[in-house]
Every structure is written in C-alpha cells, then in structure tokens.
Design an enzyme around this catalytic site. Structure first.
Site, mmCIF file in Angstrom:
data_model
loop_
_atom_site.group_PDB
_atom_site.id
_atom_site.type_symbol
_atom_site.label_atom_id
_atom_site.label_comp_id
_atom_site.label_asym_id
_atom_site.label_seq_id
_atom_site.Cartn_x
_atom_site.Cartn_y
_atom_site.Cartn_z
ATOM 1 N N VAL A 11 0.831 -1.212 0.000
ATOM 2 C CA VAL A 11 0.000 0.000 0.000
ATOM 3 C C VAL A 11 0.865 1.263 0.000
ATOM 4 O O VAL A 11 0.637 2.203 -0.772
ATOM 5 C CB VAL A 11 -0.978 -0.003 1.199
ATOM 6 C CG1 VAL A 11 -1.786 1.287 1.239
ATOM 7 C CG2 VAL A 11 -1.913 -1.209 1.121
ATOM 8 N N LYS A 99 -6.131 -1.534 9.775
ATOM 9 C CA LYS A 99 -7.389 -1.951 10.425
ATOM 10 C C LYS A 99 -7.206 -2.288 11.889
ATOM 11 O O LYS A 99 -8.013 -1.935 12.744
ATOM 12 C CB LYS A 99 -7.965 -3.222 9.758
ATOM 13 C CG LYS A 99 -8.261 -3.181 8.339
ATOM 14 C CD LYS A 99 -7.149 -3.314 7.348
ATOM 15 C CE LYS A 99 -6.166 -4.416 7.368
ATOM 16 N NZ LYS A 99 -6.214 -5.302 6.222
ATOM 17 N N VAL A 126 -11.122 0.080 5.765
ATOM 18 C CA VAL A 126 -12.251 -0.828 5.501
ATOM 19 C C VAL A 126 -12.698 -0.659 4.051
ATOM 20 O O VAL A 126 -12.935 0.456 3.596
ATOM 21 C CB VAL A 126 -13.461 -0.529 6.422
ATOM 22 C CG1 VAL A 126 -14.551 -1.585 6.224
ATOM 23 C CG2 VAL A 126 -13.061 -0.458 7.883
ATOM 24 N N GLY A 128 -11.075 -1.250 1.201
ATOM 25 C CA GLY A 128 -10.077 -0.901 0.180
ATOM 26 C C GLY A 128 -10.452 0.365 -0.572
ATOM 27 O O GLY A 128 -10.560 1.443 0.013
ATOM 28 N N ILE A 130 -13.274 1.285 -1.889
ATOM 29 C CA ILE A 130 -14.681 1.743 -1.854
ATOM 30 C C ILE A 130 -14.779 2.981 -0.966
ATOM 31 O O ILE A 130 -14.397 2.927 0.197
ATOM 32 C CB ILE A 130 -15.629 0.676 -1.245
ATOM 33 C CG1 ILE A 130 -15.426 -0.687 -1.878
ATOM 34 C CG2 ILE A 130 -17.081 1.122 -1.318
ATOM 35 C CD1 ILE A 130 -16.208 -1.805 -1.189
ATOM 36 N N GLY A 181 -1.182 -9.630 -3.867
ATOM 37 C CA GLY A 181 -1.052 -8.557 -2.866
ATOM 38 C C GLY A 181 -2.332 -8.294 -2.090
ATOM 39 O O GLY A 181 -2.507 -7.219 -1.527
ATOM 40 N N LYS A 199 -12.709 -5.022 10.811
ATOM 41 C CA LYS A 199 -13.379 -4.052 9.931
ATOM 42 C C LYS A 199 -14.819 -3.795 10.388
ATOM 43 O O LYS A 199 -15.269 -2.648 10.390
ATOM 44 C CB LYS A 199 -13.333 -4.542 8.485
ATOM 45 C CG LYS A 199 -11.911 -4.462 7.906
ATOM 46 C CD LYS A 199 -11.823 -5.176 6.588
ATOM 47 C CE LYS A 199 -10.457 -5.027 5.940
ATOM 48 N NZ LYS A 199 -10.273 -5.943 4.818
ATOM 49 N N GLY A 297 -5.775 -4.769 -2.376
ATOM 50 C CA GLY A 297 -4.882 -4.555 -3.513
ATOM 51 C C GLY A 297 -4.227 -3.190 -3.415
ATOM 52 O O GLY A 297 -4.734 -2.277 -2.765
#
Ligand code: HSE
Length: 396
Positions: A11, A99, A126, A128, A130, A181, A199, A297
């Site tokens: 990340v 998280k 939480v 990714g 979205i 990943g 989460k 990802g």
C-alpha cells in the site's frame, strides 16, 4: 505541504507512486501543492527513482516542520500507534490503512487528534478502494443506521469464488491471493476471519459512536469450508460468503458476528466475487444502500489513502467530526441476542435429533432459527450420535 509515508510495502508504495505520478491532480484536488517528503522504511530501495526520499529514523519525519501529513501503511499496532500518536501531538494530520490499529486504538487516536485540532482519517482501513467511511460519517450521519452486513475481506472472497467457480483447492487459491497482494502478511488473519472482524468493529464504532471491541465479536473463518459444502450449497441455490454483520438492538446494544454464511443466489451479496467487497447498510431514512468495489490490492487501497490526504490538506484548522467514545462498559449485546437458521451436515441420519429442520439433501438440513447456545446444544447432541460435518448460518 509535504507528506511522509510510513512503510513502503504494497500500500505504501502505491501511495508514493500516486503522489509522484499524479502530483498535479492530487495538488489540484487539495487546492495546494502536495509533495512526497519522506518514506520511513529500513529496507534498501537503491535503484528506485525516488530512493532519496527514504529515511530510517521516524524522528526525522516528526521534526520536519514541512511535513504536515503522515500516511501510515506499516500494519500492526506498534510502532504504528506510537508514531501516529507522536505525529498528532506534534500537530501533524495522520491517515492510515491499518485496520488493527483503528479497531483497537481508534477512539484514543481520534481523541488525541481532536485535542490537537488535526485530522486522523482511515478511509483505507475498511473496503479498500470503496468510498465507505466518509459516506457513513458524512452523507449517512443522520440516516439512522440500524444494520450493516457485508463481505469485508478480499482474500477470503477471492478464495471462495475460486472454490465455487473452478473447484480450486483452498491452498492454491490462497497462494494466488498472496501473489496478487490481497492477503495480510500473516494470511491467517484473513482466513480465520480476524481481518473482517476488525473491519466490522470499525464500522460499528464509527456509526454508533462507541467502541465495539473486536475480541468480543464471535468470529469464524473459512478454513473449515469443504468442497462438499460448496457443492451442496450450489445444488440448493446458495453461495457461501464470509459475512461480517452488526446491528443495533432496541436496548442500544450491538450484536455483531463474523462467519461464513449461506446466501441465496438472488441476494445482491451473492454476486460479489473475487477481490470485491460489498457492504449493505440499512438505515431508517434511506432504506438499503449498497457499497461495492475492490476491497484489497495496492492501487485501490492507496487511492483511499490519497483521498484522506487530500481531505486533510483541504481541512487544515477545520477538522472532520469523526469521533467515537471508548466507554468502560461493553456495547456488545451478547452471543445469544440473535437467532438464525443453520445449514447442517451430519455423518448419519439426524432428522430425529434436529427438530423442525428442513431436509435439503442426504444428511443435510436447514434448522429453524437458533441462538448460539441452542446451536451449541444441538452440536453436542449430534456429536453424541455420530459426527457434525458442517454448521453454517444462513444469511437472510
Ligand atoms: N487482507 C485484506 C483483504 C486487505 O484481503 O481484504 C485489505 O484490507
């Protein structure tokens, strides 16, 4: 304004790449110049185009007055907690994808951020890529959310999808998820349900404004799901997904649970496949709202961190009102505050033991609604006569 990234893993490297490659777009969105200032990582990144940015001592970041935002992507509670706490106390904003840290220390860090008039944001923790956290605390802040349920772990959803679509073995699907990943450094946090548990604890704390402790949430992973369960579920028109849920009961307490669940194929969550996550939010004013997108990802998660960086840069001296209390009393309603039907598979004809059950196949049943204690009594009874092979709740 300069940004420091803590941790150059999957990340963190994504955040660095976006800050460098999309510098103009990021600065335009933030309405000020945004620049990568430093990256904390003790590993050797010689040869990388921005190798001059690496530092190995956090104090260099802490004491650099030009760094206004710290983006933490190290994972784990320590040293991430100490670093973020120190940064907030020094008047720097902090954003994180961690998280574990938000679930365990969220209330404390939000309180420190508030008292130093800076932001602590965690959109990437939480779902990714979205946009989920911000809509929940802003657009749906007063919607009267009563319930949330979703697929919150990309790795397990990827594994289950492969098992359903291609009959892939569990190990092979997990190795793929690691290569792509998606998985945690220790993938047992994914497959045993702890990642989804953290989460849903974050979402519950955020929405109902009191810490829900992850260790209180009954949590089961996908490690016991067999090819027989998958095949029988398919024959009967169900999918199996790892579902994390939380609901507010009439006494104000919260019931939450993480477990694999059978979902009818016509439910919107049944068609959420691969690394995708989805969260169904039920609120008094809006009715059902569905959030959907890539839940893990490098780039989706990095993109969520960039959105927080932009939010921090835009709201200097105007902090966001994200906050929840860390009460001494538990908000968890207890394991028996919810009853649900279960899919049960046994090694023998158990129709006389499982009262009121619907028979859906050879030695396979769907029970009437049972509490956790009732299902545990039933499990013992079945195991006295033979063997319980599977026990999976239905998500209805
Ligand atoms: N291991 C996590 C997942 C990463 O698979 O969903 C994103 O939080």
């Amino acid at each position: 304004m300069k940004i420091a990234i803590l941790g150059h893993g999957t990340v963190g490297s994504g955040v660095a790449e976006i800050l460098i490659e999309n510098a103009n777009e990021v600065s335009a969105a933030a309405e000020k110049n945004i620049e990568l200032g430093a990256i904390l990582d003790i590993r050797n990144f010689e040869g990388i185009s921005y190798s001059d940015k690496f530092v190995s001592d956090f104090d260099e970041i802490l004491n650099d007055p030009e760094i206004g935002i710290v983006a933490e992507a190290m994972g784990g509670t320590e040293p991430a907690f100490s670093y973020i706490k120190a940064a907030l106390e020094k008047g720097k904003n902090a954003v994180t994808s961690n998280k574990e840290l938000v679930a365990e220390k969220g209330a404390e860090l939000l309180s420190i951020a508030r008292s130093h008039n800076v932001n602590f944001l965690f959109e990437a923790s939480v779902g990714g890529g979205i946009p989920l956290i911000r809509p929940l605390y802003s657009a749906m802040n007063a919607a009267g959310i009563t319930e949330m349920a979703g697929i919150l772990n990309g790795t397990t959803n990827y594994i289950l999808t492969k098992m359903f679509r291609f009959g892939s073995g569990y190990e092979e699907a997990l190795a793929d998820a690691q290569r792509l990943g998606y998985a945690e450094r220790d993938p047992s946090a994914d497959v045993l349900g702890f990642d989804a548990c953290r989460k849903i604890a974050i979402l519950s704390s955020l929405v109902w404004k009191k810490t829900l402790r992850p260790e209180e949430i009954p949590t089961e992973g996908i490690d016991k799901i067999t090819a027989e369960d998958v095949s029988l579920a398919e024959t009967c028109g169900f999918s199996i997904k790892l579902i994390a849920r939380a609901k507010k009961l009439s006494d104000g307490k919260i019931f939450a649970k993480v477990s694999p669940a059978l979902i009818r194929n016509d439910s919107p969550l049944a068609s959420v496949n691969d690394v995708f996550n989805a969260v169904l939010v039920r609120a008094k004013t809006t009715g059902d709202v569905l959030f959907y997108g890539k839940g893990a990802g490098k780039m989706p998660t990095a993109s969520a961190m960039i959105s927080d960086i932009i939010e921090c840069a835009k709201s200097e001296n105007n902090i966001k009102s994200v906050f929840w209390e860390d009460g001494a009393q538990s908000v968890f309603a207890g394991r028996d505050s919810n009853a649900e039907r279960y899919f049960i598979r046994t090694s023998f004809d158990a129709s006389e033991i499982i009262e009121g059950a619907e028979i859906i196949g050879e030695n396979a049943y769907i029970t009437s609604p049972l509490s956790e204690s009732e299902v545990s009594v039933l499990t013992d009874k079945i195991n006295e006569h033979g063997k319980l092979l599977s026990k999976i709740p239905l998500f209805e």
